[in-house]
Design a protein around this motif. Structure first.
Motif, PDB file in Angstrom:
ATOM      1  N   LEU A   1       0.827  -1.213   0.000  1.00  0.00           N
ATOM      2  CA  LEU A   1       0.000   0.000   0.000  1.00  0.00           C
ATOM      3  C   LEU A   1       0.856   1.257   0.000  1.00  0.00           C
ATOM      4  O   LEU A   1       0.325   2.368   0.096  1.00  0.00           O
ATOM      5  CB  LEU A   1      -0.928   0.044   1.229  1.00  0.00           C
ATOM      6  CG  LEU A   1      -1.770  -1.169   1.590  1.00  0.00           C
ATOM      7  CD1 LEU A   1      -2.795  -0.803   2.643  1.00  0.00           C
ATOM      8  CD2 LEU A   1      -2.449  -1.776   0.398  1.00  0.00           C
ATOM      9  N   GLY A   2       2.175   1.115  -0.053  1.00  0.00           N
ATOM     10  CA  GLY A   2       3.053   2.263   0.102  1.00  0.00           C
ATOM     11  C   GLY A   2       3.123   2.649   1.576  1.00  0.00           C
ATOM     12  O   GLY A   2       2.988   1.799   2.464  1.00  0.00           O
ATOM     13  N   ARG A   3       3.342   3.949   1.828  1.00  0.00           N
ATOM     14  CA  ARG A   3       3.359   4.428   3.218  1.00  0.00           C
ATOM     15  C   ARG A   3       1.930   4.645   3.669  1.00  0.00           C
ATOM     16  O   ARG A   3       1.150   5.279   2.958  1.00  0.00           O
ATOM     17  CB  ARG A   3       4.163   5.742   3.278  1.00  0.00           C
ATOM     18  CG  ARG A   3       4.205   6.393   4.658  1.00  0.00           C
ATOM     19  CD  ARG A   3       5.189   7.562   4.672  1.00  0.00           C
ATOM     20  NE  ARG A   3       5.021   8.466   3.547  1.00  0.00           N
ATOM     21  CZ  ARG A   3       4.098   9.433   3.475  1.00  0.00           C
ATOM     22  NH1 ARG A   3       3.269   9.638   4.479  1.00  0.00           N
ATOM     23  NH2 ARG A   3       4.006  10.204   2.402  1.00  0.00           N
ATOM     24  N   ILE A   4       1.586   4.099   4.844  1.00  0.00           N
ATOM     25  CA  ILE A   4       0.193   4.224   5.308  1.00  0.00           C
ATOM     26  C   ILE A   4      -0.068   5.678   5.697  1.00  0.00           C
ATOM     27  O   ILE A   4       0.686   6.282   6.477  1.00  0.00           O
ATOM     28  CB  ILE A   4      -0.082   3.288   6.504  1.00  0.00           C
ATOM     29  CG1 ILE A   4       0.174   1.826   6.111  1.00  0.00           C
ATOM     30  CG2 ILE A   4      -1.525   3.475   7.004  1.00  0.00           C
ATOM     31  CD1 ILE A   4      -0.619   1.318   4.903  1.00  0.00           C
ATOM     32  N   THR A   5      -1.135   6.214   5.131  1.00  0.00           N
ATOM     33  CA  THR A   5      -1.475   7.614   5.406  1.00  0.00           C
ATOM     34  C   THR A   5      -2.625   7.732   6.408  1.00  0.00           C
ATOM     35  O   THR A   5      -2.516   8.452   7.398  1.00  0.00           O
ATOM     36  CB  THR A   5      -1.869   8.331   4.095  1.00  0.00           C
ATOM     37  OG1 THR A   5      -2.866   7.537   3.426  1.00  0.00           O
ATOM     38  CG2 THR A   5      -0.646   8.501   3.188  1.00  0.00           C
ATOM     39  N   ASN A   6      -3.713   7.017   6.162  1.00  0.00           N
ATOM     40  CA  ASN A   6      -4.898   7.189   7.022  1.00  0.00           C
ATOM     41  C   ASN A   6      -5.740   5.926   7.045  1.00  0.00           C
ATOM     42  O   ASN A   6      -5.632   5.073   6.145  1.00  0.00           O
ATOM     43  CB  ASN A   6      -5.741   8.374   6.549  1.00  0.00           C
ATOM     44  CG  ASN A   6      -6.233   8.211   5.130  1.00  0.00           C
ATOM     45  OD1 ASN A   6      -5.437   8.165   4.190  1.00  0.00           O
ATOM     46  ND2 ASN A   6      -7.533   8.110   4.960  1.00  0.00           N
ATOM     47  N   CYS A   7      -6.555   5.825   8.085  1.00  0.00           N
ATOM     48  CA  CYS A   7      -7.352   4.601   8.244  1.00  0.00           C
ATOM     49  C   CYS A   7      -8.599   4.933   9.056  1.00  0.00           C
ATOM     50  O   CYS A   7      -8.636   5.938   9.777  1.00  0.00           O
ATOM     51  CB  CYS A   7      -6.539   3.543   8.986  1.00  0.00           C
ATOM     52  SG  CYS A   7      -5.982   4.098  10.592  1.00  0.00           S
ATOM     53  N   SER A   8      -9.604   4.081   8.918  1.00  0.00           N
ATOM     54  CA  SER A   8     -10.757   4.221   9.810  1.00  0.00           C
ATOM     55  C   SER A   8     -11.183   2.831  10.271  1.00  0.00           C
ATOM     56  O   SER A   8     -11.176   1.873   9.476  1.00  0.00           O
ATOM     57  CB  SER A   8     -11.916   4.949   9.120  1.00  0.00           C
ATOM     58  OG  SER A   8     -12.352   4.214   8.014  1.00  0.00           O
ATOM     59  N   PHE A   9     -11.496   2.725  11.545  1.00  0.00           N
ATOM     60  CA  PHE A   9     -11.972   1.474  12.147  1.00  0.00           C
ATOM     61  C   PHE A   9     -13.383   1.729  12.649  1.00  0.00           C
ATOM     62  O   PHE A   9     -13.648   2.758  13.274  1.00  0.00           O
ATOM     63  CB  PHE A   9     -11.064   1.062  13.315  1.00  0.00           C
ATOM     64  CG  PHE A   9      -9.711   0.618  12.863  1.00  0.00           C
ATOM     65  CD1 PHE A   9      -9.419  -0.720  12.686  1.00  0.00           C
ATOM     66  CD2 PHE A   9      -8.720   1.558  12.574  1.00  0.00           C
ATOM     67  CE1 PHE A   9      -8.177  -1.123  12.238  1.00  0.00           C
ATOM     68  CE2 PHE A   9      -7.472   1.163  12.122  1.00  0.00           C
ATOM     69  CZ  PHE A   9      -7.198  -0.181  11.941  1.00  0.00           C
ATOM     70  N   ARG A  10     -14.294   0.800  12.348  1.00  0.00           N
ATOM     71  CA  ARG A  10     -15.671   0.978  12.831  1.00  0.00           C
ATOM     72  C   ARG A  10     -16.118  -0.284  13.570  1.00  0.00           C
ATOM     73  O   ARG A  10     -15.790  -1.406  13.144  1.00  0.00           O
ATOM     74  CB  ARG A  10     -16.629   1.295  11.677  1.00  0.00           C
ATOM     75  CG  ARG A  10     -16.659   0.240  10.635  1.00  0.00           C
ATOM     76  CD  ARG A  10     -17.359   0.656   9.352  1.00  0.00           C
ATOM     77  NE  ARG A  10     -17.052  -0.340   8.340  1.00  0.00           N
ATOM     78  CZ  ARG A  10     -15.936  -0.376   7.623  1.00  0.00           C
ATOM     79  NH1 ARG A  10     -15.038   0.569   7.753  1.00  0.00           N
ATOM     80  NH2 ARG A  10     -15.698  -1.354   6.781  1.00  0.00           N
ATOM     81  N   LEU A  11     -16.807  -0.063  14.667  1.00  0.00           N
ATOM     82  CA  LEU A  11     -17.344  -1.172  15.478  1.00  0.00           C
ATOM     83  C   LEU A  11     -18.734  -0.737  15.903  1.00  0.00           C
ATOM     84  O   LEU A  11     -18.935  -0.183  16.985  1.00  0.00           O
ATOM     85  CB  LEU A  11     -16.448  -1.446  16.679  1.00  0.00           C
ATOM     86  CG  LEU A  11     -15.011  -1.777  16.248  1.00  0.00           C
ATOM     87  CD1 LEU A  11     -14.066  -0.669  16.660  1.00  0.00           C
ATOM     88  CD2 LEU A  11     -14.570  -3.113  16.763  1.00  0.00           C
ATOM     89  N   LEU A  12     -19.690  -0.943  14.996  1.00  0.00           N
ATOM     90  CA  LEU A  12     -21.048  -0.444  15.211  1.00  0.00           C
ATOM     91  C   LEU A  12     -21.975  -1.639  15.395  1.00  0.00           C
ATOM     92  O   LEU A  12     -21.992  -2.551  14.561  1.00  0.00           O
ATOM     93  CB  LEU A  12     -21.496   0.393  14.011  1.00  0.00           C
ATOM     94  CG  LEU A  12     -20.574   1.578  13.693  1.00  0.00           C
ATOM     95  CD1 LEU A  12     -20.988   2.241  12.381  1.00  0.00           C
ATOM     96  CD2 LEU A  12     -20.594   2.598  14.824  1.00  0.00           C
ATOM     97  N   ALA A  13     -22.736  -1.631  16.496  1.00  0.00           N
ATOM     98  CA  ALA A  13     -23.603  -2.768  16.817  1.00  0.00           C
ATOM     99  C   ALA A  13     -24.951  -2.252  17.297  1.00  0.00           C
ATOM    100  O   ALA A  13     -25.061  -1.128  17.789  1.00  0.00           O
ATOM    101  CB  ALA A  13     -22.954  -3.619  17.902  1.00  0.00           C
TER     102      ALA A  13
END
Ligand SMILES: NC(=O)c1ccc[n+]([C@@H]2O[C@H](COP(=O)([O-])OP(=O)(O)OC[C@H]3O[C@@H](n4cnc5c(N)ncnc54)[C@H](O)[C@@H]3O)[C@@H](O)[C@H]2O)c1
Length: 386
Positions: free
Chosen positions: A152-164
């Motif tokens: 992915l190259g250099r990691i720039t940004n991410c989002s994690f979701r845990l919706l229940a």
């Protein structure tokens, strides 16, 4: 040669049952496991659940008193699958008794609780597993490998979701989960702890964060018996106040320089186990959704502009997939992730080398939760105690 090791399970609710099934199945999926687990005893406060444990499984002993298991010389490994407020006392006692420990996340209600169990484990030298099961999914292992090899190259940004939505019904009863003395910090212990572990597992340490939290459903009917995670009270009753958070959102800065978010809710109408992540780098992206556990969305290939994203069905070359299915695209289950966890624990016990999530990982996840709570309280960016 395979030798046997006796198993005790403390708390026979949802997770106690999942652990028990994992011990039963582990050698059929991993025949190389050098230890054969033998169910010996279950400790459970609820009489019906004790009877159920013995009726459905081969436990020879059922007791209401968890300390009985620590005195039982037949037992070498203990699962602690109790409400969070009991993890510290019971987890540390298991380690002090010299028994190997499989403990559920979040390991207590606070980072101090997790550290107390970690200290007991380090002092006694027993092997451990912690219930951060989502990192055991073969697709998550594949995503981790893609990130590590630079796809992915250099990691720039991410989002994690845990919706229940497990607590979205206004009549969901006030089980131990909603009481901070028993369940700790609500959704932050329940779901954010998983997101924090996944974020660290995939992308390394989080250095600082800013967070906000909320209680959206302020009161609920009392729980009348040992209720499940997903129960709805039939007879209602006078509502009582909810004591911990339903919702948390957070901006993260990773030690690597990457930026990210975690959003989590237990009252998210329409979201059934919407757990997953999107991770972006300078040359690609990868996304995962727990409900389609065997799939990864992967966009790599060096085009930058108009780079297509493909659906990849992971197969026997990813993680422990080959122990469950012979070819890509055949669904694995939540329980399978626990079989992987049981295998890693038994391998750790047999070899003395620790595989899988450890108590140190539990402390690190709890430190992120602790920083989120402090940030929400002070309305400031907070450094994570790594
Ligand atoms: N890894 C995961 O994905 C995951 C999922 C659900 C729960 N969990 C964790 O597992 C733990 C248990 O959750 P659960 O959903 O199984 O809860 P649960 O309420 O279904 O089960 C807990 C059981 O412990 C018993 N118990 C309570 N006090 C006891 C005592 N002093 N002695 C003996 N038994 C006692 C209760 O009667 C109940 O049967 C929690 O820490 C939770 O965070 C992890």
């Amino acid at each position: 040669m395979t030798s046997c090791i006796g198993i005790g399970v403390i708390g026979f609710g949802w997770m106690g049952q999942v652990h028990t099934r994992a011990y039963e199945r582990v050698r059929s999926h991993f025949p190389d496991t050098p230890l054969r687990p033998e169910l010996v005893a279950v400790a459970e406060g609820d009489e019906l659940r004790r009877k159920d444990a013995c009726a459905r499984h081969d436990f020879s002993t059922a007791t209401a008193e968890w300390r009985d298991l620590l005195r039982d010389d037949r037992i070498g490994v203990v699962s602690v699958t109790l409400p969070n407020h009991l993890h510290r006392e019971v987890g540390a006692a298991v380690a002090d008794a010299g028994k190997h420990l499989w403990i559920e996340k979040p390991v207590g209600s606070t980072v101090e609780d997790a550290r107390a169990v970690a200290d007991a484990v380090h002092a006694s030298g027993v092997r451990t597993a912690v219930g951060f099961n989502y990192r055991n999914a073969p697709a998550v292992e594949r995503a981790r490998a893609l990130i590590a090899e630079g796809a992915l190259g250099r990691i720039t940004n991410c989002s994690f979701r845990l919706l229940a939505d497990y607590a979205a019904h206004p009549q969901a009863p006030l089980s131990w989960r909603f009481d901070p003395r028993l369940g700790g910090p609500g959704v932050l212990g329940d779901l954010v702890s998983h997101g924090a572990d996944l974020a660290r597992y995939l992308l390394g340490d989080v250095s600082e964060l800013v967070a906000d939290t909320a209680v959206f459903l302020q009161s609920r009917p009392p729980a009348r018996a040992a209720v499940s995670h997903f129960s709805v009270a039939e007879d209602g009753g006078e509502l009582e106040p909810v004591g911990n958070d339903d919702y948390a959102a957070c901006l993260l800065r990773f030690a690597s320089g990457a930026r990210g978010t975690i959003e989590s809710s237990r009252v998210s109408v329409g979201d059934q186990c919407t757990y997953g992540f999107d991770i972006h780098g300078t040359e690609g992206r990868v996304s995962w959704d727990f409900r389609r556990m065997g799939e990864l969305a992967v966009g790599v290939g060096g085009r930058y502009l108009d780079q297509p994203t493909a659906t990849v069905f992971v197969g026997p070359d990813s993680g422990d997939y080959a122990s469950f299915q012979p070819g890509a695209g055949i669904a694995m289950s939540y329980d399978d992730l626990k079989v992987v966890e049981a295998h890693r624990l038994l391998m750790s016990v047999a070899t003395g080398v620790q595989y899988g999530a450890t108590l140190d990982d539990a402390v690190a996840s709890a430190a992120i939760v602790e920083a989120m709570l402090e940030s929400a309280r002070t309305r400031r960016w907070v450094g994570v105690r790594n």
